[in-house]
Design a protein around this motif. Structure first.
Motif, PDB file in Angstrom:
ATOM      1  N   CYS A  31       9.059   4.978   2.701  1.00 20.98           N
ATOM      2  CA  CYS A  31       8.096   3.894   2.903  1.00 20.98           C
ATOM      3  C   CYS A  31       8.476   3.037   4.104  1.00 20.98           C
ATOM      4  CB  CYS A  31       8.006   3.019   1.656  1.00 20.98           C
ATOM      5  SG  CYS A  31       7.116   3.772   0.282  1.00 20.98           S
ATOM      6  N   GLU A  32       9.759   2.747   4.232  1.00 21.39           N
ATOM      7  CA  GLU A  32      10.203   1.887   5.326  1.00 21.39           C
ATOM      8  C   GLU A  32       9.898   2.505   6.684  1.00 21.39           C
ATOM      9  OE1 GLU A  32      14.302   1.122   4.625  1.00 21.39           O
ATOM     10  OE2 GLU A  32      13.925  -0.497   3.176  1.00 21.39           O
ATOM     11  N   VAL A  33      10.069   3.816   6.790  1.00 28.54           N
ATOM     12  CA  VAL A  33       9.771   4.493   8.053  1.00 28.54           C
ATOM     13  C   VAL A  33       8.293   4.345   8.402  1.00 28.54           C
ATOM     14  CG1 VAL A  33       9.657   6.732   9.218  1.00 28.54           C
ATOM     15  CG2 VAL A  33      11.654   6.145   7.825  1.00 28.54           C
ATOM     16  N   GLN A  34       7.427   4.586   7.409  1.00 30.06           N
ATOM     17  CA  GLN A  34       5.989   4.533   7.664  1.00 30.06           C
ATOM     18  C   GLN A  34       5.490   3.102   7.842  1.00 30.06           C
ATOM     19  OE1 GLN A  34       4.667   7.017   4.247  1.00 30.06           O
ATOM     20  NE2 GLN A  34       3.848   8.404   5.801  1.00 30.06           N
ATOM     21  N   THR A  35       5.976   2.195   7.008  1.00 30.44           N
ATOM     22  CA  THR A  35       5.503   0.813   7.114  1.00 30.44           C
ATOM     23  C   THR A  35       5.978   0.154   8.403  1.00 30.44           C
ATOM     24  OG1 THR A  35       7.389   0.036   5.800  1.00 30.44           O
ATOM     25  CG2 THR A  35       5.334   0.485   4.626  1.00 30.44           C
ATOM     26  N   ASP A  36       7.205   0.454   8.821  1.00 28.15           N
ATOM     27  CA  ASP A  36       7.699  -0.125  10.078  1.00 28.15           C
ATOM     28  C   ASP A  36       6.846   0.333  11.254  1.00 28.15           C
ATOM     29  OD1 ASP A  36       9.668  -1.421   8.721  1.00 28.15           O
ATOM     30  OD2 ASP A  36      11.297  -0.064   9.297  1.00 28.15           O
ATOM     31  N   ALA A  37       6.475   1.620  11.251  1.00 28.04           N
ATOM     32  CA  ALA A  37       5.637   2.142  12.333  1.00 28.04           C
ATOM     33  C   ALA A  37       4.248   1.513  12.298  1.00 28.04           C
ATOM     34  CB  ALA A  37       5.534   3.662  12.216  1.00 28.04           C
ATOM     35  N   MET A  38       3.694   1.387  11.096  1.00 29.74           N
ATOM     36  CA  MET A  38       2.360   0.806  10.951  1.00 29.74           C
ATOM     37  C   MET A  38       2.358  -0.661  11.356  1.00 29.74           C
ATOM     38  SD  MET A  38      -0.791   1.343   9.905  1.00 29.74           S
ATOM     39  CE  MET A  38      -2.230   0.443   9.323  1.00 29.74           C
ATOM     40  N   TRP A  86       0.835  -1.207   0.000  1.00 27.87           N
ATOM     41  CA  TRP A  86       0.000   0.000   0.000  1.00 27.87           C
ATOM     42  C   TRP A  86       0.869   1.257   0.000  1.00 27.87           C
ATOM     43  CZ3 TRP A  86      -1.170   4.537   2.363  1.00 27.87           C
ATOM     44  CH2 TRP A  86      -2.439   5.083   2.154  1.00 27.87           C
ATOM     45  N   PHE A  87       1.805   1.346   0.937  1.00 25.47           N
ATOM     46  CA  PHE A  87       2.624   2.553   1.044  1.00 25.47           C
ATOM     47  C   PHE A  87       3.547   2.716  -0.164  1.00 25.47           C
ATOM     48  CE2 PHE A  87       1.246   2.413   5.436  1.00 25.47           C
ATOM     49  CZ  PHE A  87       1.142   3.750   5.765  1.00 25.47           C
ATOM     50  N   GLN A  88       4.097   1.618  -0.653  1.00 24.71           N
ATOM     51  CA  GLN A  88       4.970   1.695  -1.824  1.00 24.71           C
ATOM     52  C   GLN A  88       4.198   2.210  -3.034  1.00 24.71           C
ATOM     53  OE1 GLN A  88       8.241   1.034  -1.730  1.00 24.71           O
ATOM     54  NE2 GLN A  88       8.589   1.467  -3.895  1.00 24.71           N
ATOM     55  N   THR A  89       2.993   1.695  -3.230  1.00 27.41           N
ATOM     56  CA  THR A  89       2.171   2.103  -4.372  1.00 27.41           C
ATOM     57  C   THR A  89       1.755   3.562  -4.266  1.00 27.41           C
ATOM     58  OG1 THR A  89       1.314  -0.151  -4.616  1.00 27.41           O
ATOM     59  CG2 THR A  89       0.053   1.619  -5.655  1.00 27.41           C
ATOM     60  N   VAL A  90       1.326   3.986  -3.079  1.00 29.04           N
ATOM     61  CA  VAL A  90       0.871   5.369  -2.888  1.00 29.04           C
ATOM     62  C   VAL A  90       2.008   6.360  -3.131  1.00 29.04           C
ATOM     63  CG1 VAL A  90       0.072   7.037  -1.164  1.00 29.04           C
ATOM     64  CG2 VAL A  90      -1.039   4.804  -1.350  1.00 29.04           C
ATOM     65  N   HIS A  91       3.173   6.082  -2.586  1.00 29.90           N
ATOM     66  CA  HIS A  91       4.303   7.000  -2.768  1.00 29.90           C
ATOM     67  C   HIS A  91       4.747   7.060  -4.231  1.00 29.90           C
ATOM     68  CE1 HIS A  91       5.335   8.487   1.215  1.00 29.90           C
ATOM     69  NE2 HIS A  91       5.046   7.289   1.710  1.00 29.90           N
ATOM     70  N   GLN A  92       4.749   5.939  -4.904  1.00 29.05           N
ATOM     71  CA  GLN A  92       5.133   5.936  -6.317  1.00 29.05           C
ATOM     72  C   GLN A  92       4.143   6.723  -7.161  1.00 29.05           C
ATOM     73  OE1 GLN A  92       5.550   1.781  -7.323  1.00 29.05           O
ATOM     74  NE2 GLN A  92       7.672   1.687  -6.631  1.00 29.05           N
ATOM     75  N   SER A 152      14.033   6.677  -6.421  1.00 22.81           N
ATOM     76  CA  SER A 152      13.469   5.415  -5.938  1.00 22.81           C
ATOM     77  C   SER A 152      14.002   5.072  -4.553  1.00 22.81           C
ATOM     78  CB  SER A 152      13.793   4.286  -6.918  1.00 22.81           C
ATOM     79  OG  SER A 152      13.219   4.538  -8.177  1.00 22.81           O
ATOM     80  N   GLU A 153      15.262   5.382  -4.314  1.00 17.71           N
ATOM     81  CA  GLU A 153      15.865   5.092  -3.018  1.00 17.71           C
ATOM     82  C   GLU A 153      15.227   5.936  -1.918  1.00 17.71           C
ATOM     83  OE1 GLU A 153      18.040   3.141  -0.284  1.00 17.71           O
ATOM     84  OE2 GLU A 153      17.879   2.688  -2.431  1.00 17.71           O
ATOM     85  N   ALA A 154      14.947   7.209  -2.233  1.00 16.36           N
ATOM     86  CA  ALA A 154      14.313   8.090  -1.246  1.00 16.36           C
ATOM     87  C   ALA A 154      12.893   7.622  -0.942  1.00 16.36           C
ATOM     88  CB  ALA A 154      14.301   9.528  -1.752  1.00 16.36           C
TER      89      ALA A 154
END
Length: 293
Positions: A234-241, A209-215, A227-229
């Motif tokens: 995404c990792e920050v938000q997905t880890d928290a979620m 979800w987060f990867q798709t939304v940010h892209q 892409s790296e940024a």
């Protein structure tokens, strides 16, 4: 075909109840069927939203489901894309041809009819009318090889309810558990409940979800973010979620997150308020969702 489902708005006891119904069928000859094809004969899919069928019902008379097929809509759109220049008479002619083609598939027993959202009819009187019309359609067009239907008292052999063996038309009706029992279907329909997502599936959903939304945001807004940024964000938000899902997996939050539709809303809340912790109580989560809509 077997389909399983659940309703996260119901209690744990309700989760074992019905959400999907499938009537088995079969009025065509399968003598020439390749037995290695366990999926059975190919069928024409016909997808219908029950709520839109109910809206098209005349107030004083009934519209048989068979007559609606071909003229049916999905999210308000016809099955044929008409150009703005096409005249109404030409459109009606093409819809009539579509209806005839779909009727041919049904008469030959090569149709898969999916009626989506039986619970989406709030008026009890109209709900009863729709259920009766569905039952009449089943009785006429969804027989078993022995020429009985799930509405007949003779229908008792569950082994007949195997689509790739029985052949013929197949019918799937979807409904939330909570809304189904207000006016259930009569007869011996097979009932299946969709399994809840487990924690690993929830985490995979969150990652995607987060990867798709940010892209998509990067593309639409032309942000030119690397892409790296995007990956790091995404990792920050997905880890928290995912940490919250793990922490509250046995609470109301975990129950809601087991439903893909509701998990989508939870991701949306987390996306807009990344610093805030999601409430564990369902009533608070529903309140947050309602305020965002």
């Amino acid at each position: 075909m077997q389909m399983h489902g659940h309703d996260s708005t119901s209690s744990d006891d309700d989760s074992d109840d019905v959400v999907k119904k499938k009537s088995k069928t079969g009025n065509n000859n399968n003598n020439n069927m390749d037995e290695s094809l366990v999926a059975g004969s190919t069928r024409m899919p016909i997808l219908i939203r029950v709520g839109e069928f109910a809206q098209d019902l005349p107030k004083e008379s009934d519209l048989p489901l068979i007559d609606y097929i071909g003229y049916h809509t999905w999210m308000g759109n016809r099955m044929i894309d008409f150009s703005a220049e096409q005249k109404k008479e030409k459109q009606r002619s093409q819809l009539k041809k579509l209806q005839q083609a779909l009727h041919d598939y049904i008469k030959l027993g090569y149709a898969l009819i999916v009626l989506d959202g039986l619970d989406e009819i709030p008026e009890s009187e109209k709900r009863s009318r729709v259920v009766r019309l569905v039952e009449e359609f089943v009785d006429s067009y969804v027989p078993t090889p022995k020429h009985v239907t799930v509405l007949d008292s003779q229908f008792s052999d569950r082994e007949l309810d195997i689509p790739f063996q029985a052949g013929g038309n197949q019918l799937i009706i979807t409904s939330r558990i909570a809304g189904y029992h207000a006016r259930p279907l009569n007869g011996q329909f097979s009932h299946y409940t969709i399994l809840r997502m487990q924690i690993d599936h929830m985490k995979e959903f969150v990652d995607h979800w987060f990867q798709t939304v940010h892209q998509k945001m990067n593309e639409v807004l032309q942000l030119n973010i690397s892409s790296e940024a995007i990956k790091q964000k995404c990792e920050v938000q997905t880890d928290a979620m995912k940490a919250q899902l793990e922490k509250f997996k046995d609470s109301g939050l975990g129950l809601m997150a087991s439903n893909p539709c509701l998990l989508n809303f939870l991701c949306l809340i987390a996306f807009h308020t990344p610093e805030a912790e999601l409430p564990a109580e369902r009533i608070c989560l529903y309140d947050r969702i309602a305020k965002m809509m």
